[in-house]
Design a protein around this motif. Sequence first.
Motif, PDB file in Angstrom:
ATOM      1  N   THR B 216      11.086 -10.358  48.704  1.00 35.52           N
ATOM      2  CA  THR B 216      11.215  -8.955  48.331  1.00 35.52           C
ATOM      3  C   THR B 216      11.975  -8.827  47.018  1.00 35.52           C
ATOM      4  O   THR B 216      11.523  -8.164  46.080  1.00 35.52           O
ATOM      5  CB  THR B 216      11.961  -8.195  49.430  1.00 35.52           C
ATOM      6  OG1 THR B 216      11.331  -8.471  50.663  1.00 35.52           O
ATOM      7  CG2 THR B 216      11.960  -6.716  49.153  1.00 35.52           C
ATOM      8  N   ALA B 277       5.162 -10.425  50.087  1.00 35.66           N
ATOM      9  CA  ALA B 277       5.653  -9.236  49.405  1.00 35.66           C
ATOM     10  C   ALA B 277       4.513  -8.552  48.669  1.00 35.66           C
ATOM     11  O   ALA B 277       4.407  -7.324  48.666  1.00 35.66           O
ATOM     12  CB  ALA B 277       6.762  -9.608  48.444  1.00 35.66           C
ATOM     13  N   TYR B 522       9.903  -2.814  53.716  1.00 28.41           N
ATOM     14  CA  TYR B 522       8.621  -3.246  54.260  1.00 28.41           C
ATOM     15  C   TYR B 522       7.975  -2.151  55.088  1.00 28.41           C
ATOM     16  O   TYR B 522       6.761  -2.016  55.123  1.00 28.41           O
ATOM     17  CB  TYR B 522       8.812  -4.494  55.118  1.00 28.41           C
ATOM     18  CG  TYR B 522       8.873  -5.748  54.291  1.00 28.41           C
ATOM     19  CD1 TYR B 522       7.748  -6.212  53.646  1.00 28.41           C
ATOM     20  CD2 TYR B 522      10.049  -6.445  54.140  1.00 28.41           C
ATOM     21  CE1 TYR B 522       7.797  -7.346  52.867  1.00 28.41           C
ATOM     22  CE2 TYR B 522      10.109  -7.580  53.373  1.00 28.41           C
ATOM     23  CZ  TYR B 522       8.980  -8.041  52.739  1.00 28.41           C
ATOM     24  OH  TYR B 522       9.033  -9.152  51.967  1.00 28.41           O
TER      25      TYR B 522
END
Lengths: 172, 563, 476, 99
Positions: B216, B277, B522
Motif C-alpha cells: 500500500t 495494491a 483497502y
Amino acid sequence: METYLFILFATLAVAAAIGMISSKDTVNSALFLVLNLISVAGIFLLLKAQFLAVVQVLVYGGAIMVLFLFVIMLLNLSDEEHMLSRFSVRYAVGFFLGVIVLSQLLYAIASVTGTLPQIHPEMEQVGTVEAIGDALFTVYLLPVLVTAILLTAAVVGALLLAQRNISDKVNK
Amino acid sequence: MELLLNIVIYLPLFGALLLIFIRQEDWVRWTSLLITTATFLLSIPLLLQFDISAAGKVQYLTVGEPFMGDWDVKYMVGLDGLSMLLFMLTTFMAPIVVLSSWTTIRNHVAGFYSMLLILQTGSLGVFAAMDLFMFYIFFELTQIPMFFLIGIWGGSDRIYATVKFFIYTLVGWLLMLVALIYVGYAAGYMVNDGVFTTDWRLITSPEFQLDLVQQTWLFLSFGFAFCIKVPIFPFHSWLPLAHTEAPTAGSVVLAAIALKMGTYAVLRYLIPLFPNAAIAFAPMFAVLGVIGIIYGALVAMVQKDVKKLVAYSSISHLGFVVLGMFAFTTTGAQGAIIQMVNHGLSTGALFIIVGMLYERRHSRMIADFGGIAKMMPVMTVMFMIATLASIGLPGLNGFVGEFLILVGSFNSDVLGSPWYAVIAALGVILAAGYMLWMFQRVMFGPITHEENKKLTDINAREIGLLVPIMIFIVWIGIRPTDFTKYSEAQVEWMLEDTRARAEAIASNAAGEQLPAWAQKLYDVTPQLASIHEIVNKEDSRLSSATEPADGDGKINDKQEQSL
Amino acid sequence: MEPVNELLTILPLIIIGAAGLFVMMLDAFTGNARLAYLSTMLFSVAALAAAVSNLFGPTGESFHNLITYGGTAAFGMVLVMIGTLFSVILSRDYLEKTGGHIAEVYSMILFAAFGMLLLVASNNLVTLFLGIETMSISLYVLAGLVKNEKKSVEAALKYFLLGAFATGFLLYGIALLYGASGSTFLVDIAATEEKGMIYWAGVGLLLVGFFFKISAVPFHMWTPDVYQGAPTTITAFMATASKAAAFVAFILVLSRALPDARAEWGDVIWVFAVLTMVVGNILALVQDNVKRMLAYSSIAHAGYIMIGLAAGTDAAYSAVLFYLFAYTLMNIGAFGIVAFYEWHKGYDFTNVENYSGLGFQQPVMGVLMSIFLFSMVGIPPFAGFIGKYRVFAAAVDEGLISLVVVGVLASAASVYYYLRVLVHLYMKENDKGIVLSRPGALYTAALLILAALTIYFGVNPGLLTDLLGSFKGHHY
Amino acid sequence: MEMDWYLGLSAVLFTIGVIGVLTKKNAIVIFMCAELMLNSVNLTLVSFSAQLGDVHGQILVFFALCVAAAEAAVGLAIIIAIYRNNLTVDVTRINLLKW
C-alpha cells in the motif's frame, strides 16, 4: 586548612567572574578576569598541579591579559552600559540559557556526589614539571610540534590582520 | 542487436556533444537532422527482428556490471512488448521534431538542438531500461533538457511554467526514490541473497512478495510520482502551462514522448511490482482516469487558445490510457499502449500545426483565425486528419485505441462495473464537440482579420514532416494489428503473471491482520475483499479437505456449491 | 614501528606543515605572491598524492596511538587536500582581480589545511582539539582577509567570537569525557563502563561543539555571515575542506569513541538533522545573495549528511564519505564560478539579479554552473545524486524512513533556489550590457576537472564506493 | 573534601562565562568571557586529573593554554581591524550581515 583555602579561592574566583560580566568599564572587566585567573591558579595549587599553576599565572595572567589590556588601552574603548540598565530580550534569553546550562551541569555534578575519591596519592609526582615534561616530549611530541605551528599560524595571522594600513573605507 | 540497441540510445547523446564544436547554425540543424534520422533508421532493424511471440522475456538485453560497489545495481537495457512501440515512437518523432523547429528557433540554436538530443537519449533510455534504478536515472536525464527547452525558448510565461513543471515532477519522483530504495532492499533480502537490487527480472519474480501494508505504502508513493508525470487528475495543473509555454518542439516532445513515460511506468512498474495494491486501487485510478477524460474535455471546450485546447485534450486522452491500464484486461492494456502511440502521433501533429499557424500569424487565439482554409488548403487537409484522429473517427488511429480501452474496461472484472466505460464514452462525444468546433472556427467561416489573407500555405519541409505522421495515423486506423501484435503476447503474459502473484501473496497474507488505516484504504474498494474471499474459500476448502471425518462426496458437494 | 615509517603515515601532514612554514618564510624574504602561489600549489599536489597513496596503504595507529592512518582518515586527508588544492588554484585569479593577493594568504590556507589533516587523523581528543583549533584560528584570519571590506572583517569577528564560544563547549565536553573514562583516547572512551551523568553531559557538549563546526541548526548562525563576508574562494575552502574535515572527525569520534551510545546520539542527531534540513532550506529560499544562498545550502547539505550519521552503520558512514566527496567537488565548483562572476567590476555579482542573461556569455562557465547546481539538487547523472542516494539508502536500511522522507521533501524544496540561479543565467535578458571577460586557462581547467569528476563519479561511482565500502575500520 | 566542589566551581564559572558571552555587547568583553569558559574547563580537567592521578588531563590543560594564547593573538587582531573599520567594537552596532 585546604577547605578554607578552597573556599577563599572559590569565592574570589566567582566574585571576580561576576564582577567581570557586570562591570561597566572594560578595563575593570579585564582586571577582574586577571583576579579570577589567579584565584584559579591558587586552586590548581590545592590540586597539586604546581606546573600548571605557574603557567596559568605566567601565560594567562601575565602574557594574555596584558595583551588584552594593551588592546583596550590602544583602542581607548568607551564604557559600556551597565548590564542591567536596559532590560532586553537578549538579556532574558541569555539569562535563561545560562540558568539551563548551569542547572544541567549542577545536576550532572550533584549526581556523582560522594562517588569521587580524594586527590590521588600519585598526584604529588604527576603535577611536577618533570612528569609533565616527560609526557610532553614522549607521548605528546607530535601535539607539541603541532602547537608550534598553531602559534606560528596565530602570529602570522595576527600580523596579517593588524599590520597593514586600512584603506579609505573607514567611516569617520 | 544488443549493440545496436545501445547505439540507438546513445547516438543522440553523441550528437549533442558533437554540436558543441559546430559554429554554423545551418550545420547544427543539418547535423541534428542527420543524427535523429540515423537513429530512426538504425532502430528499424530492432522492430523487424523483434520476436512477437516471446512473452515475459526481455529482448536485446544488455546487462552491465554492478556499478555501485556492493549493490547489485547495473546498467540494463532491453526491449519487450510493453516498450517496443513506444521506443519506436520516440525514434520516429525525433527527426520530425527537429524539422518542425527548423525556422522557429533562431537564438542559441546549438543549445536548443543539443538539449533535444540529450532529451532523446534520456527518453530512449527510459523506455529501454530494465532496472528500476536505471529507469530513474534516465528519467531524471530527461528533466534537465526539458527544463531548459521550456525555460529558454518558451513563451512569455516560460519561467513560471518551467519551474513549476520541474519542481512538481521532482517532488513526486524524490518521494518515489525513497520507495525505490525500500523496494531495492526488500528485493535484496527476498530474492538476491541480501544484496540490494532493482533488477526488473528480480523485482517481478514470484518470490518477491511484499506484504499488503508495504504494498500500500509503496504503491501510493510510486503512484504519486507517476500520477504527476502522466498527469492524472488532480495532479495535472503543470501540464497545460508547460504545454502552452513550451516552444513547438518542446510541446511535441512533451506530448509525444515525455507524457508516455508516466503511463509506461505504470504499466511496467506500478502494476507488476505491487499486484495486490494495484488491483485494490484499480477502481480509484479508473475513477481518476474517467474524471480526467471528462474534465479535460470540458475545460478544453472553453479554451480560447488553440494550444491550450490541445493541451487539455491531452489530459482527456491520457485519462483513457489510465482507464485502459487499470481495467486489468488484455484488451484494455493493449488499447492503452496503442492509445499512447496514437496520442503521440495525433497530438504531436496538432502541436506542430499549431506551431505553424503561430509562426505565420504570431497568435494562437482561436478568435484571430477563421476562414484560413482558402489560403492554406494543404494545411487544412492535414489539420483535418489530425483533428479527426484525435477525436477517434473510425478508420483513423484514435478510434482503435479508444475502442479497445472502452471494450476492455467494459468487461473488466477488476473494475466490476460497465459504468466506467459508459462515462468514458461520453468523453469521445465531447472530444468530437470541442475539436470540431475549434476546427470550424479556425479554418472555416468568413475571414475577419485582414492579416489572415496574406497567409501562405505550408511549404515542402512542413508537408514533408507532417506526411509521415499522417501515414501512420491512417495505417494504424486501417490495420491496427500490424502494431498491436508487438505488445499482445507480452501484455497477456504480464497481466496473468500479475494476477497470479497477487493471488499468491493474498493467500500468504490471508491470515495477516492489516493495521486499521490500511484496512480502511483497502475497504474503499471491494476488489481486494473479493480476492480475500476467493482465497478464504480455497482455504476453507483446503482445511475441510484435510478433515478426514467427512466422506469424499460431501467435499465434492461443497466444492460444487462454492463454485 | 620504525620512525621513518611512522612519519610516512602522516606524510601529507608533514608536507603541508613544512609548506606552511616555507611559504611563510618565502613571504618574509621575497614577498612574492606569485611564487608563494606556485609553491603552495606544488606542495598541495604532493600532499594530495601522498594522501591518495595512504588511501591504498595499510591502516593502523601511530605516534603512541595519537594518530590513526589509512582508511577513513586517509580518505579524509584526500578530501581536505582536494578542497585545499582547488581553492588555492582558484584563489589566485580571484584575489588578483579583487585586490588582496598577498603571500600570507597561502601560508594561512596551508596552516588551516594542516589543522584539518590533523583533525581527520586524530585518534585522541587532544589531537582532535588541537586540529580543530589550528584549523579554526587560521580560518578566522582567512575570513577577515580583505580587511578593508567591512563585511569581511565583520565576518571574521562573528566567526571568531562564536568559534571561541563553541571551543569552550567542545573542550568542556572533552574534559567531562576524560573525567568519565579516565583517558583521552577514543578507544578507551568507548570502553567506559560506568555511563553516569558526567559521561552523558560530556557526550552532549561534544556534540554541541561538533554541531557548531558542521553548522547544524541552531548552531549555524555564523555560517551565512562568514560565507558571505569572506573572499569567495576562501569561502569555498571553508565550505568544503573544513566541513569535510569536521565531518570525518565526527565520524571517527562517533564510531570509535561512542559506539555503545549509538541509540542515544542517533536520536539526538535525528532531531538536529531535521532542524538543519528544514531551516537551512527554508532560509536559502529567500536569499538574493548567491554566496549567502550557497551558505544556507551548505547548511542543508550538512543536514542530509547528518541523516547518514543518524543511521550510524558502516554502510552509512561510507555513504557519508561519498557524499562529502561529491559535496566537495560541486561546492568548490559553484563557488569558483561565483568568484569568476564576482571579479567583474561595476555590479554586485553576488546578487542573483545581476546574473541575468550571463549564461550565454562565456558558455563554459554557464554550463559548468548548471552541472554543479544540478549535482547539488541531487539529479543524476551527477555525483551529488549518488551521494544523496547512498545516504538515504543507508538510512532506509536502518529504518529511518520518516527522516529520509523529510530529507527528500527538503531537497525538493531546495530545487527552487538552485534553479533560480539558472533561471537568471539563462532565461532572463541581459539588459545591463554586462560583458564578461575570459577566465584564465588554469582557472577554467580547474573547474572543468571538478565538473568532469562530478560527472564521472555520478556515472561510475563503483570505483569509490568499493573503496569506501572496504573501510571496516570506522570502529574497532 | 570532595572533588565535586571543584567541578561545581568550574561549572559555575563556565556558566558565568556563557551568560557573559550571550549578554555582553563589547566584543572584547565577549572574548574575555570565552576565555573564562576555557579557564573553567581547565579547572575541570585539573580536578579530574587530580582525582585520577593521571597526567593526561594536565597535558590537555597545557595545550588548552596554548590554544587560548593563539586565540588571543588572532582575536585581538581581528578586534583591532574591526575597530579601525567601524570605530566601535559593539557587536550590536556592527550589523551589515543579516539573515
